[in-house]
Write a protein that holds these residues in place. Structure first.
Motif, PDB file in Angstrom:
ATOM      1  N   ALA A 492       0.860  -1.191   0.000  1.00  0.00           N
ATOM      2  CA  ALA A 492       0.000   0.000   0.000  1.00  0.00           C
ATOM      3  C   ALA A 492       0.891   1.235   0.000  1.00  0.00           C
ATOM      4  O   ALA A 492       1.801   1.349   0.809  1.00  0.00           O
ATOM      5  N   ILE A 493       0.630   2.129  -0.915  1.00  0.00           N
ATOM      6  CA  ILE A 493       1.370   3.387  -0.987  1.00  0.00           C
ATOM      7  C   ILE A 493       0.394   4.524  -0.708  1.00  0.00           C
ATOM      8  O   ILE A 493      -0.699   4.574  -1.277  1.00  0.00           O
ATOM      9  N   TYR A 494       0.809   5.415   0.188  1.00  0.00           N
ATOM     10  CA  TYR A 494      -0.031   6.531   0.618  1.00  0.00           C
ATOM     11  C   TYR A 494       0.618   7.846   0.180  1.00  0.00           C
ATOM     12  O   TYR A 494       1.845   7.968   0.141  1.00  0.00           O
ATOM     13  N   PHE A 495      -0.240   8.819  -0.137  1.00  0.00           N
ATOM     14  CA  PHE A 495       0.263  10.189  -0.291  1.00  0.00           C
ATOM     15  C   PHE A 495      -0.825  11.160   0.143  1.00  0.00           C
ATOM     16  O   PHE A 495      -2.012  10.832   0.142  1.00  0.00           O
ATOM     17  N   THR A 496      -0.386  12.359   0.536  1.00  0.00           N
ATOM     18  CA  THR A 496      -1.324  13.348   1.068  1.00  0.00           C
ATOM     19  C   THR A 496      -1.265  14.631   0.244  1.00  0.00           C
ATOM     20  O   THR A 496      -0.218  14.982  -0.320  1.00  0.00           O
ATOM     21  N   LEU A 497      -2.395  15.325   0.208  1.00  0.00           N
ATOM     22  CA  LEU A 497      -2.490  16.604  -0.489  1.00  0.00           C
ATOM     23  C   LEU A 497      -3.267  17.582   0.393  1.00  0.00           C
ATOM     24  O   LEU A 497      -4.322  17.221   0.923  1.00  0.00           O
ATOM     25  N   LYS A 498      -2.754  18.775   0.535  1.00  0.00           N
ATOM     26  CA  LYS A 498      -3.417  19.762   1.374  1.00  0.00           C
ATOM     27  C   LYS A 498      -4.664  20.320   0.687  1.00  0.00           C
ATOM     28  O   LYS A 498      -4.702  20.460  -0.529  1.00  0.00           O
ATOM     29  N   LYS A 499      -5.660  20.649   1.504  1.00  0.00           N
ATOM     30  CA  LYS A 499      -6.871  21.265   0.982  1.00  0.00           C
ATOM     31  C   LYS A 499      -6.589  22.713   0.588  1.00  0.00           C
ATOM     32  O   LYS A 499      -5.606  23.321   1.031  1.00  0.00           O
ATOM     33  N   GLU A 500      -7.488  23.264  -0.203  1.00  0.00           N
ATOM     34  CA  GLU A 500      -7.296  24.632  -0.688  1.00  0.00           C
ATOM     35  C   GLU A 500      -7.282  25.637   0.463  1.00  0.00           C
ATOM     36  O   GLU A 500      -6.503  26.585   0.463  1.00  0.00           O
ATOM     37  N   THR A 501      -8.108  25.437   1.490  1.00  0.00           N
ATOM     38  CA  THR A 501      -8.141  26.369   2.626  1.00  0.00           C
ATOM     39  C   THR A 501      -6.808  26.398   3.348  1.00  0.00           C
ATOM     40  O   THR A 501      -6.331  27.452   3.768  1.00  0.00           O
TER      41      THR A 501
END
Length: 509
Positions: A492-501
């Motif tokens: 399993a590979i995870y990545f994160t992305l910040k929300k626009e706010t």
């Protein structure tokens, strides 16, 4: 006088000199063109018998239709007079030929229509272009106007006059003018205008060169000397100062350039080391498919592929290896661009749920043909937005999914993509049911050219750049990427992305 005031005075003097050198010749050019244009207007009026009313301004010189239409104005008025006083002349071929020869000197010809057919046509070379329009057009255009006819590649202007013949038959007389000709006086005007422009440009160039020679040569030579020192590797060379010169700013820029050049040289050395590493690894990767292509091609040339089935298998293998090579070259090119920061990032807000749904749907059909089921789950609200470069994040997903496909060694593969809302960011998980990765190898999978297979010629292939590219893209997005795996069960590979706010808040801070 202070240095600043002296500098301002010199700068102002230099600027005024250049303005004079540029503006004065232009003013002379405007005067010469005006006089020349009015002279040409007078000549054209006399030559083409055009009144001042029909040619009111120099702009008329550029209106070919106006000139040609006015050129035959009095001929049309003469035909009107003939039609009223002596219409039988329009049945006299001797008169018509004489009038037609006169009109040819004005790039026109005569045509006579009686009872819906032509009884005289002055230029049969143009017949196919105009005969339909002449037959169906209305009569009695005024001497100031006409009607267009012809085809896309050749246009004409005609004036049509209704006539009642002596025997009572209805007819028409047409003056047809060719609009595709080049009028000699217009050509002379353009040549003269071009000549004057060239003369003025030469004057401007000579003036600027003379000023530059006496006022700029010394600073330029000093810059040349400094450039030679830099080209020889002497990045510490200092330019002699020039007090009160407009070159002070340029010299400061030169010093700044030297500093940046030193930094660039160091960065280039690092890039060269990376390039050597890339070339060394990729050349090894290209050797295997090239060898296969060469072998199968030689087999075809030697006649080994004697049957259609074998020939098809050889060709398919060559094509497959060529596709592999193209993929390797593409990965290499993209990797080089992104690591040397020449690949632009175009960030924009997008709906997270819609983006990932669209991204996954584009891959599902291809994976079904490989007996791999692609599942998608999304627990993110429809209004949640992330600021990303869409193409780059699509590449991250494609690289992770593509990497998973290579290591699924089951008859029925499965890849799950799950998007979750984690408060200030969203988290994407891509899990497969492949063979998994050992704990000792897991920390290295995001390094460039690293592959878990011990042999570089393994069945799975690949460049070893996919996950390295994904990590670099995530770094540019300010997100994280990591992996979890268990041998025999999958990865399993995870990545994160910040929300626009969150992006906005960080920007405000």
């Amino acid at each position: 006088m202070s240095k600043n005031n002296k500098k301002k005075k010199n700068v102002k003097k230099t600027r005024n000199t250049f303005i004079i050198l540029a503006v004065c010749p232009i003013m002379v050019l405007i005067l010469m063109v005006t006089l020349f244009a009015y002279g040409e207007m007078k000549s054209i009026r006399s030559t083409y018998q055009i009144s001042a009313e029909d040619m009111p301004s120099p702009y008329s010189l550029f209106d070919r239709v106006l000139l040609l239409n006015s050129y035959t104005k009095y001929d049309y008025m003469d035909l009107q007079d003939r039609a009223m006083r002596d219409p039988k002349v329009f049945l006299d071929n001797e008169y018509l030929n004489k009038e037609n020869n006169y009109l040819k000197e004005k790039y026109s010809f005569l045509a006579v229509i009686v009872d819906g057919g032509f009884t005289f046509f002055g230029d049969f070379d143009q017949y196919d272009y105009v005969y339909r329009d002449l037959l169906v057009a209305n009569n009695n255009y005024s001497e100031e106007s006409g009607q267009y006819c012809g085809k896309e590649d050749k246009k004409f202007l005609f004036k049509k006059l209704g006539v009642i013949m002596p025997d009572g038959r209805a007819g028409s007389v047409c003056i047809v003018t060719d609009l595709n000709v080049n009028l000699p006086h217009i050509t002379v005007f353009y040549v003269g205008l071009l000549g004057m422009i060239i003369i003025v440009c030469v004057l401007i160039v000579v003036g600027i060169i003379g000023h530059t020679y006496y006022n700029v040569l010394v600073p330029i030579r000093q810059l040349q000397v400094a450039a030679i020192h830099i080209s020889e590797g002497d990045l510490g060379y200092e330019l002699p100062s020039i007090e009160g010169s407009e070159f002070d700013g340029l010299y400061k820029d030169f010093d700044t350039m030297q500093t940046k050049l030193r930094e660039t040289t160091e960065e280039r050395n690092r890039a060269d080391a990376l390039t050597k590493e890339v070339i060394g690894n990729i050349s090894h990767d290209l050797k295997t498919p090239l060898t296969a292509i060469k072998g199968y091609a030689e087999g075809i040339m030697d006649g080994v592929a004697a049957t259609p089935e074998r020939m098809e298998r050889y060709v398919k293998t060559i094509h497959s290896k060529a596709v592999d090579m193209a993929g390797l070259v593409d990965e290499l090119s993209y990797f080089t661009k992104i690591y040397q920061k020449v690949e632009d990032f175009r960030f924009a807000p997008v709906k997270a749920s819609y983006f990932f749904a669209e991204c996954i749907s584009g891959m599902s059909l291809d994976l079904e043909t490989r007996n791999i089921q692609l599942l998608y789950q999304c627990d993110v609200g429809e209004d949640v937005e992330i600021v990303i470069d869409e193409e780059k994040i699509k590449r991250v997903v494609a690289n992770i999914v593509g990497n998973a496909v290579k290591y699924i060694q089951r008859e029925q593969g499965m890849i799950l993509v799950n998007v979750e809302d984690q408060g200030s960011f969203i988290q994407v998980m891509i899990r497969d049911n492949g063979k998994g990765i050992g704990k000792e190898e897991l920390p290295f999978i995001f390094e460039r050219f690293y592959r878990t297979d011990s042999s570089r010629n393994s069945r799975t292939g690949g460049s070893g750049l996919g996950l390295a590219i994904a990590k670099k893209i995530m770094d540019e997005h300010g997100g994280r990427i990591w992996a979890e795996s268990e041998l025999g069960k999958g990865t399993a590979i995870y990545f994160t992305l910040k929300k626009e706010t969150e992006q906005k808040e960080e920007h405000d801070e």
